[in-house]
Write a protein that holds these residues in place. Structure first.
Motif, PDB file in Angstrom:
ATOM      1  N   THR A  13       1.309  -2.910  -0.679  1.00 15.19           N
ATOM      2  CA  THR A  13       0.480  -4.607  -0.901  1.00 15.19           C
ATOM      3  C   THR A  13      -0.248  -4.698   0.639  1.00 15.19           C
ATOM      4  N   ALA A  14      -0.327  -4.688   1.674  1.00 14.72           N
ATOM      5  CA  ALA A  14      -1.085  -4.363   2.494  1.00 14.72           C
ATOM      6  C   ALA A  14      -2.589  -4.044   2.394  1.00 14.72           C
ATOM      7  N   ALA A  15      -1.590  -2.537   1.837  1.00 15.92           N
ATOM      8  CA  ALA A  15      -3.412  -1.413   1.665  1.00 15.92           C
ATOM      9  C   ALA A  15      -4.817  -2.202   0.723  1.00 15.92           C
ATOM     10  N   ARG A  16      -3.939  -2.820  -0.408  1.00 16.88           N
ATOM     11  CA  ARG A  16      -4.883  -3.707  -1.555  1.00 16.88           C
ATOM     12  C   ARG A  16      -6.176  -4.209  -0.974  1.00 16.88           C
ATOM     13  N   LEU A  17      -5.432  -4.923  -0.220  1.00 15.97           N
ATOM     14  CA  LEU A  17      -6.923  -5.125   0.430  1.00 15.97           C
ATOM     15  C   LEU A  17      -7.692  -4.097   1.420  1.00 15.97           C
ATOM     16  N   SER A  18      -7.744  -2.866   1.075  1.00 13.63           N
ATOM     17  CA  SER A  18      -8.278  -2.217   2.430  1.00 13.63           C
ATOM     18  C   SER A  18      -8.849  -1.109   2.061  1.00 13.63           C
ATOM     19  N   PRO A  19      -9.520  -1.328   0.708  1.00 14.46           N
ATOM     20  CA  PRO A  19     -10.324   0.605   0.053  1.00 14.46           C
ATOM     21  C   PRO A  19     -10.648   1.221   0.827  1.00 14.46           C
ATOM     22  N   PRO A  20     -10.532   2.170   0.887  1.00 10.37           N
ATOM     23  CA  PRO A  20     -11.465   3.591   1.612  1.00 10.37           C
ATOM     24  C   PRO A  20     -13.060   3.457   1.152  1.00 10.37           C
ATOM     25  N   LEU A  76     -16.305   4.493   0.127  1.00  9.29           N
ATOM     26  CA  LEU A  76     -16.582   5.244  -0.899  1.00  9.29           C
ATOM     27  C   LEU A  76     -16.014   4.490  -1.826  1.00  9.29           C
ATOM     28  N   THR A  77     -14.843   4.041  -2.214  1.00 10.98           N
ATOM     29  CA  THR A  77     -14.202   3.981  -2.962  1.00 10.98           C
ATOM     30  C   THR A  77     -14.544   1.921  -3.675  1.00 10.98           C
ATOM     31  N   ASP A  78     -14.164   2.562  -4.996  1.00  5.33           N
ATOM     32  CA  ASP A  78     -14.626   0.550  -5.540  1.00  5.33           C
ATOM     33  C   ASP A  78     -13.677  -0.682  -5.530  1.00  5.33           C
ATOM     34  N   ALA A  79     -13.484  -1.598  -5.199  1.00  4.62           N
ATOM     35  CA  ALA A  79     -12.374  -2.101  -4.248  1.00  4.62           C
ATOM     36  C   ALA A  79     -11.469  -2.454  -6.381  1.00  4.62           C
ATOM     37  N   GLN A  80     -12.122  -2.579  -6.977  1.00  3.60           N
ATOM     38  CA  GLN A  80     -11.560  -2.196  -7.828  1.00  3.60           C
ATOM     39  C   GLN A  80     -10.226  -1.573  -8.684  1.00  3.60           C
ATOM     40  N   THR A  81     -11.598  -0.741  -8.500  1.00  9.49           N
ATOM     41  CA  THR A  81     -10.280   0.725  -8.558  1.00  9.49           C
ATOM     42  C   THR A  81      -9.679   1.317  -7.364  1.00  9.49           C
TER      43      THR A  81
END
Length: 301
Positions: free
Chosen positions: A186-193, A195-200
């Motif tokens: 759940t916490a990771a949802r707000l921290s995309p790696p 070069l990764t699209d946020a929605q993806t």
């Protein structure tokens, strides 16, 4: 005030001087008393091959003066070698057996060497983030591989009756709490790696959370992460100690101080000719969350 780069250079210079003392101590000892040594030289990993699966490793055994020279050089192999990967650290399993009388002096010297290694690592960490640490180290000491400086030298604390070298090709397996994992996801949802699209990323993590929540209550979770093949040493103490046997990493030659030589089992080629059969695993081969190495586990009833 000295700059961080200046302090790092000073610590490294002190470490080199202490290592020169170690070379002198071993050399002086060998001039008066036999120093028994054996090293198992491993082939270097070429640049670009560091992530390839390990299918075979050829071992070349060194003995006597050749092994002593290789061990002392290996203790100080801190820089990138030509045509070798900087991402695959140097390893030289082996042993140096000095007389028992040399233990107090050697123990004090190794304590100082290892303290300098720790100090060097602490100073590198002061630089900040990963890029800042890289810049500090490679502007100050170009070509240095920090892991090879950080590694402590190991003096076995007791007399050894048997020293057996082997290959470890295991996996790290740890129990994972479902609720804790859901909180982390759940916490990771707000921290995309990068070069990764946020929605993806959101869709990916939400799917992982859903997969964890829908598991039956009887199914547990395990982290099962592969560990790179590496040399180990099985040590059996001469004294009646608990535990009597211990396994230690053998990235560099182990140091022993005793008058009676232990029985030595040499490191052979990988894979060994005889492989011990393992019990069938209860962990499924299909990961629940591949990127985190999380697997379902069904306890036996």
């Amino acid at each position: 005030m000295f700059t961080l780069a200046a302090r790092l250079t000073h610590t490294f210079t002190e470490l080199e001087l202490a290592m020169a003392e170690l070379t002198q101590l071993v050399g002086d000892t060998a001039n008066t008393t036999p120093v028994h040594a054996g090293c198992f030289s491993l082939p270097p990993v070429a640049t670009g091959d560091e992530h390839d699966p390990v299918s075979h490793i050829s071992v070349t055994r060194l003995d006597g003066d050749e092994a002593i020279t290789a061990a002392l050089a290996g203790f100080r192999q801190w820089f990138i070698q030509a045509n070798c990967s900087a991402k695959a650290s140097f390893r030289l399993p082996g042993y140096l057996v000095l007389p028992a009388a040399s233990k107090p002096e050697l123990e004090a010297l190794l304590e100082r060497i290892n303290a300098l290694k720790t100090q060097f690592k602490t100073q590198v960490q002061e630089a900040g983030n990963r890029d800042q640490k890289f810049t500090l180290v490679h502007n100050t000491l170009p070509g240095l591989i920090t892991l090879q400086v950080y590694r402590h030298l190991v003096l076995l604390p007791h007399a050894v009756s048997r020293l057996g070298f082997t290959w470890a090709n295991k996996q790290i397996i740890q129990k994972v709490d479902k609720e804790t994992l859901i909180q982390q996801l759940t916490a990771a949802r707000l921290s995309p790696p990068a070069l990764t699209d946020a929605q993806t990323w959101l869709r990916c993590v939400d799917r992982e959370i859903y997969d964890v929540k829908r598991l039956p209550a009887s199914v547990e979770l395990r982290l099962r992460r592969p560990v790179k093949t590496h040399p180990m040493a099985n040590v059996r103490w001469r004294e009646e100690l608990t535990p009597r046997q211990q396994q230690v990493k053998a990235h560099l030659p182990l140091l022993l101080c005793q008058d009676e030589l232990p029985a030595i089992t040499a490191l052979g080629n990988y894979p060994p000719e005889k492989v011990r059969k393992r019990r069938a695993a209860s962990i499924t081969d299909e990961p629940l969350i591949p990127r985190l190495h999380i697997y379902p586990y069904q306890p036996k009833t």
